[in-house]
Scaffold this motif. Structure first.
Motif, PDB file in Angstrom:
ATOM      1  N   ALA A 228     -27.583   5.330  18.792  1.00  0.00           N
ATOM      2  CA  ALA A 228     -26.424   4.879  19.573  1.00  0.00           C
ATOM      3  C   ALA A 228     -26.603   5.362  20.998  1.00  0.00           C
ATOM      4  CB  ALA A 228     -25.139   5.460  18.978  1.00  0.00           C
ATOM      5  N   TRP A 229     -26.040   4.650  21.939  1.00  0.00           N
ATOM      6  CA  TRP A 229     -26.181   5.032  23.350  1.00  0.00           C
ATOM      7  C   TRP A 229     -24.910   4.695  24.110  1.00  0.00           C
ATOM      8  CZ3 TRP A 229     -29.484   1.838  20.628  1.00  0.00           C
ATOM      9  CH2 TRP A 229     -29.251   0.478  20.750  1.00  0.00           C
ATOM     10  N   ALA A 230     -24.773   5.310  25.291  1.00  0.00           N
ATOM     11  CA  ALA A 230     -23.690   4.981  26.219  1.00  0.00           C
ATOM     12  C   ALA A 230     -24.358   4.819  27.577  1.00  0.00           C
ATOM     13  CB  ALA A 230     -22.673   6.120  26.262  1.00  0.00           C
TER      14      ALA A 230
ATOM     15  N   ALA B 298     -20.385  11.419  24.312  1.00  0.00           N
ATOM     16  CA  ALA B 298     -21.494  12.342  24.029  1.00  0.00           C
ATOM     17  C   ALA B 298     -21.580  12.634  22.534  1.00  0.00           C
ATOM     18  CB  ALA B 298     -21.314  13.636  24.818  1.00  0.00           C
ATOM     19  N   ARG B 299     -20.409  12.851  21.918  1.00  0.00           N
ATOM     20  CA  ARG B 299     -20.388  13.184  20.489  1.00  0.00           C
ATOM     21  C   ARG B 299     -20.945  12.023  19.661  1.00  0.00           C
ATOM     22  NH1 ARG B 299     -15.206  14.387  20.196  1.00  0.00           N
ATOM     23  NH2 ARG B 299     -15.493  16.365  21.244  1.00  0.00           N
ATOM     24  N   ARG B 300     -20.521  10.805  20.003  1.00  0.00           N
ATOM     25  CA  ARG B 300     -20.969   9.619  19.251  1.00  0.00           C
ATOM     26  C   ARG B 300     -22.497   9.451  19.369  1.00  0.00           C
ATOM     27  NH1 ARG B 300     -21.926   4.466  20.817  1.00  0.00           N
ATOM     28  NH2 ARG B 300     -21.124   4.882  22.897  1.00  0.00           N
TER      29      ARG B 300
ATOM     30  N   LEU C 264     -29.198  11.781  17.089  1.00  0.00           N
ATOM     31  CA  LEU C 264     -29.893  13.013  16.676  1.00  0.00           C
ATOM     32  C   LEU C 264     -29.494  13.446  15.266  1.00  0.00           C
ATOM     33  CD1 LEU C 264     -31.765  15.396  17.118  1.00  0.00           C
ATOM     34  CD2 LEU C 264     -29.957  16.521  18.433  1.00  0.00           C
ATOM     35  N   LEU C 265     -28.167  13.655  15.050  1.00  0.00           N
ATOM     36  CA  LEU C 265     -27.764  14.170  13.733  1.00  0.00           C
ATOM     37  C   LEU C 265     -27.989  13.125  12.646  1.00  0.00           C
ATOM     38  CD1 LEU C 265     -24.571  16.196  14.708  1.00  0.00           C
ATOM     39  CD2 LEU C 265     -26.860  17.045  14.193  1.00  0.00           C
TER      40      LEU C 265
END
Ligand SMILES: NC(=O)c1ccc[n+]([C@@H]2O[C@H](COP(=O)([O-])OP(=O)(O)OC[C@H]3O[C@@H](n4cnc5c(N)ncnc54)[C@H](O)[C@@H]3O)[C@@H](O)[C@H]2O)c1
Length: 252
Positions: free
Chosen positions: A96-98, A110-112, A118-119
């Motif tokens: 996912a990216w922003a 950032a959390r998303r 990564l997670l």
């Protein structure tokens, strides 16, 4: 004389296999004979790609998985084991990216990005590791050269991908003696549904392609070829590496 890559004894899971690069990877691994689980957040996209592979004579199933959710990852991999067998090839491609300047990136953005990119990749690696060890399997994580050189307006994504690179190299050190190889493919700009917004934002494909020594942007098949090499017997002494597949845009 000809060389054939035969993955007919492999069960391959491709995350984000319902679109773009993952779709290209799923098709190519199936063409090499692997039984492929197309794992995607979109059950519909996963099913559709699996059906296309089956229609061409390959073996594939669609599995709905949210890689950011540990329970979903466990269920998805159980379904794969039940229908195809233990996982011997894992390709972590979903992310996912922003696309925002750092100053405009919220804590939620950032959390998303970290949760999925990564997670989510780590969740898949943890859940599939026993299978990879049992089968002397191969792991390929799809990162990005932004992990190595940074990327304007994609800072948290670049950081998450840098994490993917470091985790892959570290795991490669731990499992090499168990016969498991772990590598990273770092694509340059590749034309996919996921990249269309970014490509438009920077002035279109033709303009962007001028910066590429090979004179064009990537296609999913370009990235899939590198993944196939890294899971095939052609790369049996390659582990812990980052292979940039970017038309020469980044020469690291
Ligand atoms: N396209 C590019 O220019 C480019 C460049 C460098 C790196 N990459 C990397 O390549 C990979 C694929 O990118 P793409 O352009 O093909 O994207 P895409 O948007 O076309 O496809 C991504 C797929 O991942 C799935 N997905 C998203 N979140 C998920 C989740 N939580 N769980 C499971 N599946 C999920 C989506 O449903 C979609 O089918 C990503 O890791 C991306 O960061 C792409």
């Amino acid at each position: 004389m000809s060389i054939q890559i035969d993955l007919s004894s492999d069960v391959a899971v491709v995350t984000g296999g319902g679109s773009g690069i993952g779709e290209g990877i799923a098709h190519l691994l199936a063409e090499a004979g692997a039984r492929v689980a197309v794992a995607d957040l979109s059950a519909e996209a996963a099913k559709s790609v699996a059906e296309q592979i089956t229609a061409k004579g390959g073996t594939a199933i669609g599995v709905q998985v949210d890689i950011a959710d540990e329970a979903s990852v466990r269920q998805g991999l159980d379904a794969v084991r039940e229908q195809l067998g233990p996982v011997s090839v894992l390709v972590n491609n979903a992310a996912a990216w922003a696309i925002k300047k750092f100053a405009d990136t919220s804590a939620e953005d950032a959390r998303r990005v970290v949760d999925v990119t990564l997670l989510g990749t780590i969740n898949m690696m943890r859940a599939a590791l026993p299978d990879l060890v049992a089968t002397q399997g191969r792991l390929v994580n799809v990162a990005s050269d932004s992990a190595r050189v940074g990327e304007h307006s994609m800072s948290v994504y670049a950081g998450a991908k840098a994490g993917v690179v470091a985790v892959t190299k570290s795991l490669a050190q731990e499992v090499g003696r168990k016969g498991v190889r772990a590598n990273v493919v770092a694509p340059g700009t590749t034309v996919t549904p996921g990249s269309s917004g970014f490509i438009e934002q920077v002035g279109g494909a033709d303009k962007l392609a001028r910066a590429y020594p090979l004179g064009r942007l990537g296609a999913p098949a370009d990235i899939a070829g590198a993944v196939l090499f890294l899971v095939s017997p052609l790369s049996t002494w390659v582990t812990g590496q980052v292979l940039s597949v970017s038309g020469g845009f980044t020469m690291l």
